[in-house]
Motif scaffolding. Structure first.
Motif, short mmCIF file in Angstrom:
data_model
loop_
_atom_site.label_atom_id
_atom_site.label_comp_id
_atom_site.label_asym_id
_atom_site.label_seq_id
_atom_site.Cartn_x
_atom_site.Cartn_y
_atom_site.Cartn_z
N GLN A 65 11.41 20.13 -38.04
CA GLN A 65 10.44 21.09 -38.55
C GLN A 65 10.75 21.44 -39.99
N THR A 66 9.71 21.76 -40.74
CA THR A 66 9.85 22.31 -42.08
C THR A 66 9.26 23.71 -42.04
N TRP A 67 10.10 24.70 -42.27
CA TRP A 67 9.64 26.10 -42.30
C TRP A 67 9.39 26.48 -43.75
N LEU A 68 8.34 27.23 -43.97
CA LEU A 68 7.96 27.62 -45.33
C LEU A 68 7.97 29.13 -45.50
N VAL A 69 8.44 29.56 -46.64
CA VAL A 69 8.29 30.95 -47.06
C VAL A 69 7.07 30.93 -47.98
N PRO A 70 5.95 31.50 -47.53
CA PRO A 70 4.72 31.37 -48.31
C PRO A 70 4.73 32.21 -49.58
N ARG A 71 5.38 31.71 -50.59
CA ARG A 71 5.44 32.35 -51.90
C ARG A 71 5.11 31.31 -52.96
N TYR A 72 4.52 31.77 -54.02
CA TYR A 72 4.19 30.91 -55.15
C TYR A 72 5.30 31.03 -56.19
N PRO A 111 10.67 40.96 -60.51
CA PRO A 111 11.84 41.75 -60.10
C PRO A 111 11.61 42.54 -58.81
N PHE A 112 10.43 43.08 -58.62
CA PHE A 112 10.18 43.90 -57.44
C PHE A 112 9.95 43.07 -56.18
N ALA A 113 9.76 41.76 -56.30
CA ALA A 113 9.53 40.89 -55.14
C ALA A 113 10.81 40.26 -54.62
N LYS A 114 11.89 40.37 -55.36
CA LYS A 114 13.15 39.69 -55.01
C LYS A 114 13.67 40.12 -53.64
N GLU A 115 13.69 41.42 -53.39
CA GLU A 115 14.22 41.92 -52.12
C GLU A 115 13.38 41.44 -50.93
N GLY A 116 12.06 41.46 -51.08
CA GLY A 116 11.19 41.01 -50.00
C GLY A 116 11.35 39.53 -49.69
N ASN A 135 14.04 37.69 -50.29
CA ASN A 135 15.36 37.51 -49.66
C ASN A 135 15.34 37.94 -48.21
N LYS A 136 14.59 38.99 -47.89
CA LYS A 136 14.50 39.46 -46.50
C LYS A 136 13.81 38.41 -45.63
N VAL A 137 12.74 37.82 -46.12
CA VAL A 137 12.02 36.80 -45.36
C VAL A 137 12.91 35.58 -45.12
N ILE A 138 13.64 35.17 -46.15
CA ILE A 138 14.54 34.02 -46.00
C ILE A 138 15.65 34.33 -45.00
N GLU A 139 16.22 35.53 -45.08
CA GLU A 139 17.27 35.92 -44.15
C GLU A 139 16.75 35.94 -42.71
N GLU A 140 15.56 36.48 -42.50
CA GLU A 140 14.98 36.50 -41.15
C GLU A 140 14.74 35.09 -40.63
N ALA A 141 14.32 34.17 -41.49
CA ALA A 141 14.10 32.78 -41.08
C ALA A 141 15.42 32.12 -40.67
N ILE A 142 16.48 32.38 -41.43
CA ILE A 142 17.78 31.81 -41.09
C ILE A 142 18.28 32.36 -39.77
N LEU A 143 18.13 33.67 -39.55
CA LEU A 143 18.57 34.28 -38.29
C LEU A 143 17.76 33.76 -37.11
N ASN A 174 -2.52 36.56 -51.77
CA ASN A 174 -2.22 37.98 -51.56
C ASN A 174 -1.96 38.29 -50.09
N LEU A 175 -2.70 37.68 -49.20
CA LEU A 175 -2.49 37.89 -47.77
C LEU A 175 -1.11 37.39 -47.34
N SER A 176 -0.71 36.22 -47.82
CA SER A 176 0.61 35.69 -47.45
C SER A 176 1.73 36.54 -48.03
N TRP A 177 1.48 37.18 -49.17
CA TRP A 177 2.47 38.05 -49.78
C TRP A 177 2.66 39.31 -48.94
N VAL A 178 1.58 39.82 -48.38
CA VAL A 178 1.63 41.05 -47.60
C VAL A 178 2.23 40.81 -46.21
#
Length: 104
Positions: free
Chosen positions: A58-65, A72-77, A79-87, A36-40
């Motif tokens: 390096q291996t970068w991780l998006v901490p999601r299970y 459905p409600f987590a999709k936008e979040g 995608n935002k984290v992945i986009e920020e990591a790429i940028l 839950n902390l990693s989700w927030v």
């Protein structure tokens, strides 16, 4: 329990096939809190890194299970984290980038 197979927790677990260990069951509340902390926090983390022939790998991780990718409600979040990591990788001059979602 799968989070414990990541090398930063128990290195010996990451070299074995996943299975539930009874002595780890008391850790489930801690892992639930960690999930839950990693989700927030919505941030990427560096999972592993090493220098090989003068280059940093390096291996970068998006901490999601796994189940979070199908909410459905987590999709936008996510995608935002992945986009920020790429940028961020682009800003620091990364030469090669590869994406693997649900790489199991």
């Amino acid at each position: 329990m799968a989070a414990l197979h990541f090398p930063i927790f128990f290195r010996s677990f990451s070299s074995h096939k996943f299975s539930v260990k009874l002595f780890l069951i008391p850790m489930w509340p801690f892992l639930f809190l960690l999930m839950n902390l990693s989700w927030v926090l919505h941030t990427t983390i560096v999972g592993t890194f090493y220098n090989l022939r003068g280059r940093l790998h390096q291996t970068w991780l998006v901490p999601r299970y796994g189940f979070q990718y199908f909410l459905p409600f987590a999709k936008e979040g996510i995608n935002k984290v992945i986009e920020e990591a790429i940028l961020e990788a682009d800003r620091i001059g990364v030469k090669v980038i590869s994406l693997a979602a649900l790489n199991k």
